[in-house]
Design an enzyme around this catalytic site. Structure first.
Site, PDB file in Angstrom:
ATOM      1  N   ASP A 108       0.864  -0.971  -0.124  1.00 22.21           N
ATOM      2  CA  ASP A 108      -0.066   0.206   0.114  1.00 22.21           C
ATOM      3  C   ASP A 108       0.868   1.151  -0.097  1.00 22.21           C
ATOM      4  O   ASP A 108       2.100   1.265   0.456  1.00 22.21           O
ATOM      5  CB  ASP A 108      -0.998   0.048   1.160  1.00 22.21           C
ATOM      6  N   HIS A 121       2.373   2.934  -8.964  1.00 19.54           N
ATOM      7  CA  HIS A 121       2.430   1.578  -9.351  1.00 19.54           C
ATOM      8  C   HIS A 121       3.411   1.152  -9.980  1.00 19.54           C
ATOM      9  O   HIS A 121       4.153   0.315  -9.743  1.00 19.54           O
ATOM     10  CB  HIS A 121       1.124   1.463  -9.858  1.00 19.54           C
ATOM     11  N   LEU A 126      12.046 -20.416  -4.056  1.00 15.47           N
ATOM     12  CA  LEU A 126      11.051 -19.324  -3.324  1.00 15.47           C
ATOM     13  C   LEU A 126       9.617 -19.524  -4.355  1.00 15.47           C
ATOM     14  O   LEU A 126       9.715 -19.617  -5.391  1.00 15.47           O
ATOM     15  CB  LEU A 126      11.443 -17.861  -3.749  1.00 15.47           C
TER      16      LEU A 126
HETATM   17  C1  FPP Z   1      -2.065  -0.209  -3.308  1.00 17.09           C
HETATM   18  O1  FPP Z   1      -1.600   1.361  -3.291  1.00 17.09           O
HETATM   19  C2  FPP Z   1      -1.662  -0.802  -4.555  1.00 17.09           C
HETATM   20  C3  FPP Z   1      -1.971  -1.182  -5.253  1.00 17.09           C
HETATM   21  C4  FPP Z   1      -3.837  -1.551  -5.469  1.00 17.09           C
HETATM   22  C5  FPP Z   1      -1.550  -2.230  -6.419  1.00 17.09           C
HETATM   23  C6  FPP Z   1      -0.250  -3.018  -6.249  1.00 17.09           C
HETATM   24  C7  FPP Z   1       0.325  -3.160  -7.412  1.00 17.09           C
HETATM   25  C8  FPP Z   1       1.797  -2.892  -7.732  1.00 17.09           C
HETATM   26  C9  FPP Z   1       2.801  -2.789  -6.603  1.00 17.09           C
HETATM   27  C10 FPP Z   1       2.375  -2.876  -9.057  1.00 17.09           C
HETATM   28  C11 FPP Z   1       1.829  -4.178  -9.988  1.00 17.09           C
HETATM   29  C12 FPP Z   1       2.347  -5.530  -9.372  1.00 17.09           C
HETATM   30  C13 FPP Z   1       2.887  -6.456  -9.924  1.00 17.09           C
HETATM   31  C14 FPP Z   1       2.849  -7.823  -9.097  1.00 17.09           C
HETATM   32  C15 FPP Z   1       3.122  -6.416 -11.251  1.00 17.09           C
HETATM   33  P1  FPP Z   1      -2.617   2.462  -3.408  1.00 17.09           P
HETATM   34  O2  FPP Z   1      -2.735   2.860  -4.821  1.00 17.09           O
HETATM   35  O3  FPP Z   1      -3.766   2.008  -2.524  1.00 17.09           O
HETATM   36  O4  FPP Z   1      -1.791   3.958  -2.594  1.00 17.09           O
HETATM   37  P2  FPP Z   1      -2.572   4.945  -1.775  1.00 17.09           P
HETATM   38  O5  FPP Z   1      -3.084   4.029  -0.394  1.00 17.09           O
HETATM   39  O6  FPP Z   1      -1.384   5.588  -1.217  1.00 17.09           O
HETATM   40  O7  FPP Z   1      -3.457   5.549  -2.684  1.00 17.09           O
END
Ligand code: FPP
Length: 254
Positions: free
Chosen positions: A24, A41, A135
Site C-alpha cells: 500500500d 504503481h 521461492l
Molecule cells: C495499493 O496502493 C497498491 C495497489 C492497489 C496495487 C499494487 C500494485 C503494484 C505494486 C504494481 C504491480 C504489481 C505486480 C505484481 C506486477 P494505493 O494505490 O492504494 O496507494 P494509496 O493508498 O497511497 O492511494
C-alpha cells in the site's frame, strides 16, 4: 497438505517461511512527488523485484503479494487499466529473471475476469517456472479472502454433494484443500506498508495466527532494509498459538 494453525502447532523459525504483503501507499508516494498515482504503481514494480530478491536471499520460501483485490475494480478506469498493463509487462519481462532466481510463480484469484491475453500469459509463466522451488512467489490478483472461502465451499460441495444434506461431516480439513493456496503453509508474517492497519480481505482464512506488521513506509520506498526490519520485529514475537507463555518456554527448553 499444509498444517492448520488452529488444529496443530506449526514449527516456526527465526525467518518467516511465508511472508504475505499488502503493498500500500503507491498513490500517496506519487502524490507527494506531484506525479500521477499510476507513477507510484510503476515504481512499486521495482519494490516487488527487490522483495523477491531479498526474500529469496533470506531463506523465505513463500512470498505472497496482494496486487489487485476484488474491490480494486472500484478504482478509476485508467488506473485499473494501468495496473493490468503493468501486470502484463511484468509477466512478459520478468519471467527470465524469476527462472534465474529459482522462483516459482503462482497467480491466485478469480482470473476469469481478466482479458484472455493476460490469462494466457499467467498460464505460460506458471508453466515455465513450475519446476523451481527456491521461492514460491504468489501474486493475488482479483483476489478476496471471502471469495476464496466461497469458491472453496462451492468446489467442496461439488466434489462431496452428500455434505449438503449432512453438514455435520464438514470441518476445517474438508474445506482447506479447496482454498486457492492449499499447497502453501499459512503466512507467518503479514506486512502492510503505507500506514493503514487493516487486512483488507486478504488471506482471511489463512491468517488466523499470522503476526501482523504495519509500517508507515510507502510501498515504492520499501526496500531490503525495511524488509529486514520487519524480520527483526518478527523474531521478537512469541508465537503462542493459543498456549500460555509458560508452555511455550517449556517447549523451547525441552
Ligand atoms: C495499493 O496502493 C497498491 C495497489 C492497489 C496495487 C499494487 C500494485 C503494484 C505494486 C504494481 C504491480 C504489481 C505486480 C505484481 C506486477 P494505493 O494505490 O492504494 O496507494 P494509496 O493508498 O497511497 O492511494
Amino acid at each position: 497438505m499444509a498444517i492448520s494453525s488452529t488444529r496443530e502447532i506449526p514449527v516456526t523459525g527465526a525467518i518467516p517461511t511465508h511472508v504475505a504483503i499488502v503493498m500500500d501507499g503507491n498513490g500517496r508516494w506519487a502524490h507527494a512527488r506531484l506525479l500521477p498515482r499510476t507513477a507510484g504503481h510503476a515504481k512499486g514494480v521495482q519494490s516487488v523485484r527487490r522483495a523477491v530478491e531479498t526474500c529469496g536471499a533470506a531463506g523465505v520460501k513463500y512470498l505472497t503479494l496482494f496486487a489487485f483485490s476484488s474491490e480494486n475494480w472500484r478504482r478509476p478506469a485508467d488506473e485499473v487499466s494501468l495496473l493490468m498493463r503493468l501486470f502484463v509487462q511484468a509477466l512478459e519481462r520478468e519471467v527470465a529473471r524469476l527462472q534465474e532466481q529459482g522462483v516459482r510463480l503462482h497467480v491466485v484469484g478469480d482470473l476469469s475476469a481478466f482479458e484472455p491475453k493476460l490469462q494466457e500469459l499467467i498460464a505460460q509463466a506458471q508453466e515455465k517456472t513450475a519446476h523451481n522451488d527456491k521461492l514460491h512467489l504468489t501474486i493475488a490478483a482479483n483476489y478476496g479472502g471471502r471469495w476464496d472461502i466461497l469458491q472453496a465451499t462451492r468446489a467442496l460441495l461439488l466434489a462431496r454433494p452428500e455434505l449438503a444434506a449432512d453438514p455435520s461431516g464438514l470441518d476445517e480439513t474438508s474445506l482447506a484443500p479447496y482454498l486457492s493456496m492449499a499447497w502453501a503453509p499459512e503466512p507467518d508474517l503479514f506486512i502492510r506498508t503505507g500506514g493503514e492497519q487493516r487486512i483488507s480481505n486478504f488471506l482471511i482464512w489463512q491468517m488466523a495466527y499470522t503476526e501482523l506488521y504495519f509500517t508507515e513506509c510507502y510501498w515504492p520506498d520499501f526496500g531490503e532494509e525495511e524488509l529486514h526490519k520487519s524480520f527483526e520485529w518478527y523474531r521478537t514475537r512469541e508465537r503462542r498459538f493459543g498456549r500460555t507463555s509458560a508452555q511455550v518456554h517449556a517447549v523451547a527448553k525441552s
